[in-house]
Design an enzyme around this catalytic site. Sequence first.
Site, PDB file in Angstrom:
ATOM      1  N   TYR A 142     152.362  35.898  63.042  1.00  0.00           N
ATOM      2  CA  TYR A 142     153.395  35.917  64.081  1.00  0.00           C
ATOM      3  C   TYR A 142     153.009  36.802  65.265  1.00  0.00           C
ATOM      4  CZ  TYR A 142     156.472  33.663  60.658  1.00  0.00           C
ATOM      5  OH  TYR A 142     157.028  32.798  59.745  1.00  0.00           O
ATOM      6  N   LYS A 192     146.727  33.546  49.959  1.00  0.00           N
ATOM      7  CA  LYS A 192     145.967  32.322  49.661  1.00  0.00           C
ATOM      8  C   LYS A 192     144.485  32.649  49.817  1.00  0.00           C
ATOM      9  CE  LYS A 192     147.182  28.285  50.121  1.00  0.00           C
ATOM     10  NZ  LYS A 192     147.397  27.278  49.036  1.00  0.00           N
ATOM     11  N   ASP A 224     151.422  29.556  47.142  1.00  0.00           N
ATOM     12  CA  ASP A 224     152.072  28.278  46.822  1.00  0.00           C
ATOM     13  C   ASP A 224     152.461  28.236  45.339  1.00  0.00           C
ATOM     14  OD1 ASP A 224     149.336  28.319  46.326  1.00  0.00           O
ATOM     15  OD2 ASP A 224     149.052  26.179  46.674  1.00  0.00           O
ATOM     16  N   ASP A 248     158.186  35.466  54.782  1.00  0.00           N
ATOM     17  CA  ASP A 248     159.306  34.831  55.462  1.00  0.00           C
ATOM     18  C   ASP A 248     159.845  33.698  54.586  1.00  0.00           C
ATOM     19  OD1 ASP A 248     161.072  34.209  57.429  1.00  0.00           O
ATOM     20  OD2 ASP A 248     159.612  33.483  58.878  1.00  0.00           O
ATOM     21  N   ASP A 252     163.252  34.002  51.670  1.00  0.00           N
ATOM     22  CA  ASP A 252     164.407  33.104  51.819  1.00  0.00           C
ATOM     23  C   ASP A 252     164.603  32.263  50.565  1.00  0.00           C
ATOM     24  OD1 ASP A 252     165.105  33.975  54.287  1.00  0.00           O
ATOM     25  OD2 ASP A 252     165.014  32.013  55.254  1.00  0.00           O
TER      26      ASP A 252
END
Length: 367
Positions: A142, A192, A224, A248, A252
């Site tokens: 980001y 990852k 993942d 992020d 959530d």
Amino acid sequence: MSNPSLLILPGDGIGPEVMAEVRKIIDWFGARRGVTFDVSEDLVGGCAYDAHGTPLADATMAKAQEVDAVLLGAVGGPKYDNLDFSLKPERGLLRLRKEMDLYANLRPAQCFDALADFSSLKKDVVAGLDIMIVRELTSGVYFGEPRGIFEEGNERVGINTQRYTESEIDRVARSAFELAMRRNKKLCSMEKANVMESGVLWREVVTEVGKDYPEVELSHMYADAGAMQLTRWPKQFDVIVTDNLFGDLLSDLAAMLTGSLGMLPSASLGAPMENGRPKALYEPVHGSAPDIAGQGKANPIACILSFAMALRYSFDMGDDATRVEQAVEKVLADGLRTADLLGEEGRAPVSTSEMGDAIVAALDASL
Ligand code: ATP
């Protein structure tokens, strides 16, 4: 010793409504526990823009840097949708996070027994769930450069850059290990590393930091696979540490295992200050909820639990934090529900202030 200091920034929408209930808890601590907080209150977000033409005045920013902890309600609302990007209410929050350098975002996912039916997962998968996701908040994709939309040949290309320095990984890993030490001493790091070099470095640095915390059982998981495991059997985790992007998504996902947005607190921590306390901002995960603002419908629990996190992480009052959490558990077990916790049930909801009053009464009963 001076009193613990707290800057309260109620903000917009339901922010002031839920913060009024936190004020009752703060007053209860003064009256019944002899703990007086030096509380100051100021503006952030749309209300700050209305008053000062900026979503966060310099004086407010300076105050935030001085206090032991900042507690924020929520910012934003449709009234401010057409403002220039730099003046939008959310910029006030981003400025706080950036200038306080709050690099570790703590998002607990805790399922109160009384609400276990509310989850989209089976009750036995979520009942008793209590995990903590630590998301790196100030770096990664980001923020990395280069970024932008560029011309390349006869088409455009959108670019963002995932970038982590060793020291950025080191400091957030330390926050996560410290947390694990206060909890069940289990930490799972997610990246990852199979496809990203930043993930390889992440894994190396976290492993290295782990040598300073031999009591903590450290594991690594591809992000993942982590998402899958979080929905399959979330109780296998205690603390999870991950980067900004994966954090992020995963925070959530984990949060929604437990039901309503109105229940979810968060903390954003930075480096230790001179007094040893970390720079800290506490806030509910939910936004300003303009659809229900001003109607007494908002659930104040997320904001109250954010204050409980402040007690635990900024004020070394872990027992009192537990006391507040148990008071919340008690009112839920007694069947009290704000509208967001009722779903299709035909029961009458309690108002924001009734919920706050009930939690104060449960605190009284705990003495
Ligand atoms: P933002 O972008 O600021 O996060 P948003 O609109 O995506 O805002 P919220 O403002 O959190 O998200 O609201 C999402 C939905 O959840 C709305 O329908 C809102 O009424 C509901 N909601 C959010 N917080 C609460 C709360 N504390 N109590 C009850 N309902 C809530």
